[in-house]
Motif scaffolding. Sequence first.
Motif, PDB file in Angstrom:
ATOM      1  N   ASP A 141       0.862  -1.060  -0.138  1.00  4.00           N
ATOM      2  CA  ASP A 141      -0.195   0.017  -0.157  1.00  4.00           C
ATOM      3  C   ASP A 141       0.765   1.091  -0.121  1.00  4.00           C
ATOM      4  N   LEU A 142       0.575   2.087  -0.914  1.00  2.00           N
ATOM      5  CA  LEU A 142       1.335   3.376  -1.027  1.00  2.00           C
ATOM      6  C   LEU A 142       0.776   4.533  -0.529  1.00  2.00           C
ATOM      7  N   VAL A 143       1.304   5.096   0.631  1.00  3.20           N
ATOM      8  CA  VAL A 143       0.618   6.364   1.181  1.00  3.20           C
ATOM      9  C   VAL A 143       1.554   7.398   1.069  1.00  3.20           C
ATOM     10  N   VAL A 144       1.170   8.108  -0.098  1.00  3.90           N
ATOM     11  CA  VAL A 144       2.342   9.270  -0.441  1.00  3.90           C
ATOM     12  C   VAL A 144       1.617  10.705  -0.627  1.00  3.90           C
ATOM     13  N   ARG A 145       2.404  11.698  -0.515  1.00  2.00           N
ATOM     14  CA  ARG A 145       2.005  13.219  -0.821  1.00  2.00           C
ATOM     15  C   ARG A 145       1.778  13.243  -2.284  1.00  2.00           C
ATOM     16  N   PRO A 146       1.289  14.035  -2.876  1.00  2.00           N
ATOM     17  CA  PRO A 146       1.186  14.532  -4.280  1.00  2.00           C
ATOM     18  C   PRO A 146       2.707  14.554  -4.970  1.00  2.00           C
ATOM     19  N   TRP A 147       3.639  14.824  -4.302  1.00  2.00           N
ATOM     20  CA  TRP A 147       4.933  15.335  -4.934  1.00  2.00           C
ATOM     21  C   TRP A 147       5.837  14.113  -4.967  1.00  2.00           C
ATOM     22  N   GLN A 148       5.416  12.933  -4.237  1.00  2.00           N
ATOM     23  CA  GLN A 148       5.986  11.677  -4.224  1.00  2.00           C
ATOM     24  C   GLN A 148       5.585  10.744  -5.219  1.00  2.00           C
ATOM     25  N   LEU A 149       4.561  11.238  -5.980  1.00  2.00           N
ATOM     26  CA  LEU A 149       4.014  10.288  -7.105  1.00  2.00           C
ATOM     27  C   LEU A 149       4.928   9.977  -8.033  1.00  2.00           C
ATOM     28  N   ARG A 150       5.819  10.720  -8.455  1.00  2.00           N
ATOM     29  CA  ARG A 150       6.994  10.578  -9.326  1.00  2.00           C
ATOM     30  C   ARG A 150       7.762   9.514  -9.021  1.00  2.00           C
ATOM     31  N   ALA A 151       8.273   9.433  -7.691  1.00  2.00           N
ATOM     32  CA  ALA A 151       8.973   8.192  -6.927  1.00  2.00           C
ATOM     33  C   ALA A 151       8.393   7.337  -7.124  1.00  2.00           C
ATOM     34  N   ALA A 152       7.037   7.241  -6.987  1.00  2.00           N
ATOM     35  CA  ALA A 152       6.030   6.056  -7.021  1.00  2.00           C
ATOM     36  C   ALA A 152       6.036   5.407  -8.300  1.00  2.00           C
ATOM     37  N   ALA A 153       5.826   6.068  -9.272  1.00  2.00           N
ATOM     38  CA  ALA A 153       5.990   5.805 -10.754  1.00  2.00           C
ATOM     39  C   ALA A 153       7.322   4.939 -11.102  1.00  2.00           C
ATOM     40  N   LEU A 166      -2.262   2.496  -4.431  1.00  2.00           N
ATOM     41  CA  LEU A 166      -2.120   3.757  -4.202  1.00  2.00           C
ATOM     42  C   LEU A 166      -3.423   4.099  -3.276  1.00  2.00           C
ATOM     43  N   GLU A 167      -2.949   4.423  -1.927  1.00  2.00           N
ATOM     44  CA  GLU A 167      -4.087   5.091  -1.167  1.00  2.00           C
ATOM     45  C   GLU A 167      -4.552   6.552  -1.437  1.00  2.00           C
ATOM     46  N   HIS A 168      -5.819   6.679  -1.221  1.00  2.00           N
ATOM     47  CA  HIS A 168      -6.387   8.071  -1.358  1.00  2.00           C
ATOM     48  C   HIS A 168      -6.315   8.743  -2.801  1.00  2.00           C
ATOM     49  N   LEU A 169      -5.711   7.889  -3.720  1.00  2.00           N
ATOM     50  CA  LEU A 169      -5.621   8.463  -5.224  1.00  2.00           C
ATOM     51  C   LEU A 169      -4.429   9.598  -5.094  1.00  2.00           C
ATOM     52  N   GLY A 170      -3.589   9.286  -4.124  1.00  2.00           N
ATOM     53  CA  GLY A 170      -2.301  10.200  -3.947  1.00  2.00           C
ATOM     54  C   GLY A 170      -2.426  11.545  -3.281  1.00  2.00           C
ATOM     55  N   LYS A 171      -3.635  11.699  -2.517  1.00  2.00           N
ATOM     56  CA  LYS A 171      -3.998  12.598  -1.870  1.00  2.00           C
ATOM     57  C   LYS A 171      -3.946  13.841  -2.827  1.00  2.00           C
ATOM     58  N   PRO A 172      -4.977  14.015  -3.587  1.00  2.00           N
ATOM     59  CA  PRO A 172      -4.949  15.314  -4.660  1.00  2.00           C
ATOM     60  C   PRO A 172      -5.334  16.483  -3.754  1.00  2.00           C
ATOM     61  N   PRO A 173      -4.324  17.559  -4.053  1.00  2.00           N
ATOM     62  CA  PRO A 173      -4.591  18.669  -3.304  1.00  2.00           C
ATOM     63  C   PRO A 173      -5.783  19.609  -3.838  1.00  2.00           C
ATOM     64  N   ILE A 174      -6.733  19.136  -3.623  1.00  2.00           N
ATOM     65  CA  ILE A 174      -8.318  19.868  -4.288  1.00  2.00           C
ATOM     66  C   ILE A 174      -8.207  21.343  -4.030  1.00  2.00           C
ATOM     67  N   THR A 175      -8.028  21.840  -3.092  1.00  2.00           N
ATOM     68  CA  THR A 175      -7.882  23.323  -2.789  1.00  2.00           C
ATOM     69  C   THR A 175      -6.599  24.080  -3.278  1.00  2.00           C
ATOM     70  N   SER A 176      -5.678  23.520  -4.010  1.00  2.00           N
ATOM     71  CA  SER A 176      -4.323  24.117  -4.123  1.00  2.00           C
ATOM     72  C   SER A 176      -4.336  24.134  -5.924  1.00  2.00           C
ATOM     73  N   PRO A 177      -3.655  25.178  -6.361  1.00  2.00           N
ATOM     74  CA  PRO A 177      -3.279  24.964  -7.821  1.00  2.00           C
ATOM     75  C   PRO A 177      -2.160  23.795  -8.058  1.00  2.00           C
ATOM     76  N   GLU A 178      -1.582  23.167  -7.178  1.00  3.02           N
ATOM     77  CA  GLU A 178      -0.873  22.135  -7.284  1.00  3.02           C
ATOM     78  C   GLU A 178      -1.739  20.818  -7.909  1.00  3.02           C
ATOM     79  N   LEU A 179      -2.994  20.757  -7.736  1.00  5.11           N
ATOM     80  CA  LEU A 179      -3.735  19.911  -8.222  1.00  5.11           C
ATOM     81  C   LEU A 179      -3.358  19.683  -9.764  1.00  5.11           C
ATOM     82  N   VAL A 180      -3.127  20.772 -10.539  1.00  2.00           N
ATOM     83  CA  VAL A 180      -2.577  20.598 -12.011  1.00  2.00           C
ATOM     84  C   VAL A 180      -1.497  19.515 -12.189  1.00  2.00           C
ATOM     85  N   ARG A 181      -0.489  19.452 -10.992  1.00  2.00           N
ATOM     86  CA  ARG A 181       0.557  18.719 -11.113  1.00  2.00           C
ATOM     87  C   ARG A 181       0.151  17.254 -10.610  1.00  2.00           C
ATOM     88  N   TRP A 182      -0.559  17.269  -9.752  1.00  3.51           N
ATOM     89  CA  TRP A 182      -1.251  15.850  -9.339  1.00  3.51           C
ATOM     90  C   TRP A 182      -1.860  15.078 -10.456  1.00  3.51           C
TER      91      TRP A 182
END
Length: 280
Positions: A141-153, A166-182
């Motif tokens: 089970d992968l519990v990671v922050r959005p910026w760790q998704l690249r390492a997960a790949a 992958l847990e929680h769809l990689g924790k999408p930052p729904i309220t942040s512009p970083e959602l685009v990167r996610w």
Amino acid sequence: MTRALLDAHLHTWHRATNPQPWIDPTTMAAIDRDFSMAQAGEVIAAHGGVGGVVVQAINSHRETIDLLAAASARDGLAVVGWVDLTGDVAAQVDALRGAPGGDALVGIRHLVHLEPDDAWLLRADVARGLEALASAGLPFDLVVRPWQLRAAAQVARAHPGVLLVLEHLGKPPITSPELVRWTTELQALAGHDNVVAKVSGLTLEDDWGSWTAERLRPVLDHALETFGPDRLMFGSDWPLVELTGGYGPWKDAYLSLTGDLSPAEQAALDSGTARRAYSL
């Protein structure tokens, strides 16, 4: 037709034996108490569920032993536990499987998102541990922050024989512009066939008091486009979901957001993917 859900992500804890220092008594007052395996079974039953997977909450051998023992007394509950991936994984897994309730062990998790080293997943000793999990027939089970998704790949590409959940769809930052990167990073991770993902914990990534199903829709739609229904699974993230209104509102939102899928697609999301990933 009533949809019976297999809840792929719950937690329990008894803090006198397994402290949970991450629980803030002010912002997390709704979960600032103990939650038992019996309560997990009850909440699943209350919502018409057909079983569940209880996931470790701290990196602790003792906690996993306790979870397995508690699960042995509850029908329909399995456990994703913890082992030290940098140690002798085969021996640790054998010990867990030989412990009371050991047949309930269906996967392993490490709190990667709390590691100060964002490249922890890419360490050589961790890589050996992941391969040992594959040999033991256990997913990770992968519990990671959005910026760790690249390492997960990178891990998914380097270890095609390891099933990653992958847990929680990689924790999408729904309220942040970083959602685009996610969005981009999730698509890249989904390109690896040895990765499946949990539709869980999404309300915690939005505003806790004012989230709506419609605000979650773009996130779920993207997951469906990239992974497909047969590589996604439902999870409640109970009891943490109590911080955002409870099990019922999240379940209702999930059913609403997936209501237009075909019966076969719903069946995959509701229970099929979890059964396959965890060999339930």
